[in-house]
Enzyme design. Sequence first.
Site, PDB file in Angstrom:
ATOM      1  CG  ASP A  75      16.020 -19.171 -53.134  1.00  0.00           C
ATOM      2  OD1 ASP A  75      17.252 -19.166 -53.212  1.00  0.00           O
ATOM      3  OD2 ASP A  75      15.348 -20.186 -52.892  1.00  0.00           O
TER       4      ASP A  75
ATOM      5  CB  SER B  41      22.368 -11.021 -44.583  1.00  0.00           C
ATOM      6  OG  SER B  41      22.435 -12.417 -44.462  1.00  0.00           O
TER       7      SER B  41
END
Length: 157
Positions: A115, A67
Amino acid sequence: MEKAPCTSPEDLLPVYREKVVPVADTITLNQFEAELLTRRKIHSQEEVLEVMDKLYSMGPDMVVITSSDLLSLRGTDYLMALGSQRTRTPDGSTVTQRIPREMHKVDATFIGTGDSFAAMLLAWMHKHPNNLKVACEKTLSATHHVLQRTRLHNTGC
Ligand SMILES: Nc1ncnc2c1ncn2[C@@H]1O[C@H](COP(=O)(O)OP(=O)(O)O)[C@@H](O)[C@H]1O
Ligand SMILES: Cc1ncc(COP(=O)(O)O)c(CN)c1O
């Protein structure tokens, strides 16, 4: 996107730079982490490509920026992810495939998205070993559904 302070001690940065990244085939990291590893700030689409080239020069053949909030052309309600894979052709040159995707921001703060993104990407890459585009798109789609459902569960709207 993770911001300072880091969840890892900063004195581990040289270990990531010098020991971990050089032996990685694939790295998934957000913009902040990419900036830390390469010691470069990203302000534009050109700069993210330069940072990715620097990450390639450190070892991996696949770099996925999970991102960035600076790069979306659709405005501040969107995040951009950028998958990228470098392959060597038989004549020794390299070809880089880039997969930029924008996603609508979910209005909440989440922990563990990086994660979970990395785990899902690994699973989809296993299912689609020769198709990073499909693996990235399925990962982003599943991530988005999980986050929307999480938000719905917590806020009811
Ligand atoms: N607020 C959000 N809105 C929409 N998607 C998000 C949001 N936060 C995280 N994501 C999704 O989770 C993925 C990983 O999140 P990211 O923030 O890059 O990782 P990290 O948790 O390591 O900072 C992103 O690619 C994006 O798809
Ligand atoms: C201490 C700690 N807290 C939270 C997280 C989750 O980070 P992220 O939101 O970037 O996935 C991590 C990353 N494994 C962590 O090490």
